[in-house]
Design an enzyme around this catalytic site. Sequence first.
Site, PDB file in Angstrom:
ATOM      1  N   ASP A   1       0.962  -1.245  -0.027  1.00 30.50           N
ATOM      2  CA  ASP A   1       0.107   0.069   0.010  1.00 30.50           C
ATOM      3  C   ASP A   1       0.911   1.124  -0.181  1.00 30.50           C
ATOM      4  O   ASP A   1       2.112   1.150   0.425  1.00 30.50           O
ATOM      5  CB  ASP A   1      -0.996   0.024   1.129  1.00 30.50           C
ATOM      6  CG  ASP A   1      -1.987   1.161   1.292  1.00 30.50           C
ATOM      7  OD1 ASP A   1      -2.406   1.678   0.246  1.00 30.50           O
ATOM      8  OD2 ASP A   1      -2.105   1.594   2.232  1.00 30.50           O
TER       9      ASP A   1
ATOM     10  N   CYS B   1      -4.524  -1.154  -2.160  1.00 33.70           N
ATOM     11  CA  CYS B   1      -4.734   0.277  -2.412  1.00 33.70           C
ATOM     12  C   CYS B   1      -5.415   0.441  -3.790  1.00 33.70           C
ATOM     13  O   CYS B   1      -5.212  -0.061  -4.854  1.00 33.70           O
ATOM     14  CB  CYS B   1      -3.195   0.911  -2.594  1.00 33.70           C
ATOM     15  SG  CYS B   1      -3.358   2.559  -3.375  1.00 33.70           S
ATOM     16  N   ASN B   2      -6.606   1.055  -3.604  1.00 35.76           N
ATOM     17  CA  ASN B   2      -7.289   1.224  -4.726  1.00 35.76           C
ATOM     18  C   ASN B   2      -6.939   1.984  -5.792  1.00 35.76           C
ATOM     19  O   ASN B   2      -6.988   1.818  -6.792  1.00 35.76           O
ATOM     20  CB  ASN B   2      -8.700   2.031  -4.338  1.00 35.76           C
ATOM     21  CG  ASN B   2      -9.731   1.137  -3.562  1.00 35.76           C
ATOM     22  OD1 ASN B   2     -10.620   0.411  -3.978  1.00 35.76           O
ATOM     23  ND2 ASN B   2      -9.389   1.078  -2.215  1.00 35.76           N
ATOM     24  N   THR B   3      -6.195   3.083  -5.320  1.00 35.76           N
ATOM     25  CA  THR B   3      -5.634   4.163  -6.361  1.00 35.76           C
ATOM     26  C   THR B   3      -4.522   3.308  -7.267  1.00 35.76           C
ATOM     27  O   THR B   3      -4.569   3.246  -8.530  1.00 35.76           O
ATOM     28  CB  THR B   3      -4.758   5.364  -5.739  1.00 35.76           C
ATOM     29  OG1 THR B   3      -5.821   6.315  -5.069  1.00 35.76           O
ATOM     30  CG2 THR B   3      -4.450   6.290  -6.928  1.00 35.76           C
TER      31      THR B   3
ATOM     32  N   CYS C   1     -10.927   3.647  -0.506  1.00 35.17           N
ATOM     33  CA  CYS C   1      -9.567   3.673  -0.422  1.00 35.17           C
ATOM     34  C   CYS C   1      -9.485   2.870   1.023  1.00 35.17           C
ATOM     35  O   CYS C   1     -10.199   3.167   1.934  1.00 35.17           O
ATOM     36  CB  CYS C   1      -9.217   5.215  -0.134  1.00 35.17           C
ATOM     37  SG  CYS C   1      -7.265   5.388   0.322  1.00 35.17           S
ATOM     38  N   THR C   2      -8.273   2.193   0.966  1.00 41.03           N
ATOM     39  CA  THR C   2      -8.204   1.029   2.104  1.00 41.03           C
ATOM     40  C   THR C   2      -7.832   1.807   3.475  1.00 41.03           C
ATOM     41  O   THR C   2      -8.108   1.437   4.337  1.00 41.03           O
ATOM     42  CB  THR C   2      -7.034   0.286   1.878  1.00 41.03           C
ATOM     43  OG1 THR C   2      -5.917   0.732   1.265  1.00 41.03           O
ATOM     44  CG2 THR C   2      -7.564  -0.962   0.740  1.00 41.03           C
ATOM     45  N   HIS C   3      -7.305   3.285   3.190  1.00 40.69           N
ATOM     46  CA  HIS C   3      -7.374   4.058   4.461  1.00 40.69           C
ATOM     47  C   HIS C   3      -8.554   4.328   5.114  1.00 40.69           C
ATOM     48  O   HIS C   3      -8.494   4.428   6.180  1.00 40.69           O
ATOM     49  CB  HIS C   3      -6.451   5.500   4.159  1.00 40.69           C
ATOM     50  CG  HIS C   3      -5.069   5.199   3.934  1.00 40.69           C
ATOM     51  ND1 HIS C   3      -4.530   4.769   2.693  1.00 40.69           N
ATOM     52  CD2 HIS C   3      -4.287   5.770   4.752  1.00 40.69           C
ATOM     53  CE1 HIS C   3      -3.384   5.005   2.803  1.00 40.69           C
ATOM     54  NE2 HIS C   3      -3.017   5.411   4.290  1.00 40.69           N
TER      55      HIS C   3
END
Length: 264
Positions: free
Chosen positions: A11, A75-77, A189-191
């Site tokens: 990530d 991480c989506n981005t 977003c994984t955050h």
Amino acid sequence: MDATSPILLFDSGVGGLTVLDELRKVLPDAPVIYAADVAGLPYGTKSEAEVAARVAGLLGRMAERYQPRLICIACNTASTIALGMVRDVLETPIVGTVPAIKPAAALTKTGVFGLLGTEATMRQRYVDDLEHAFAVGKRLLRHGANGLVPLAEAKLRGERVRIDDVADSAKGLMLQAHGSDIDTIVLACTHFPLLEQELREAFGQGVEFVHGAQGIARRIAHLTEGQPFARSTGDCAITTGALANFERLAPAFAERGIDRLERF
């Protein structure tokens, strides 16, 4: 298959820990290396070319050094931009992270649902394709909330995060036309799941939040089914940034069974 071969979770920062939490539930014995590209954070403000080159280069070097059995781009981005490229250049199985638009479209009762992610994720063709495939007849509203990423990182370091700051970063979703009808929000977003409690307070208890960590963990378990797992040493987290700053996250990693923090 070497039983000590790790699963590499990658990530831009610590958002991938939401995936690690779910992975521990289904594969508690799997050795893990958590890789945080802190030196490249944030991805959401970078160009597609920058993200693709950086992610592919880093994962190539990490795959060579650590010989993982599987890589998860948590991480989506990074996934929406670089997943195809990474799969083309590496022989290691790759699991990506994509916005949970399909389950959210099925869950919404008002027919209006939201998508919160980084600005880079919001503009990807991949997201358009998911919307066209799974949200026909529904209305999907998008908002790039880059400001939530540092807030999530701060919370994991044990710092106080103000609800007003979370609300300010995310309010652009509800301020759009039909925003008041949103009853389901995809955390793309994984955050962002790290801030789910604060987001619930900001949006109200009537809104459901959906993210893909459980599905990602299940996919990893499926792809490694029948493989032996054994740890020769404790699990490790690596960073591309300054180790001193990374060590401020030691308590959060220790809670997840990771006691070794190293510079990549």
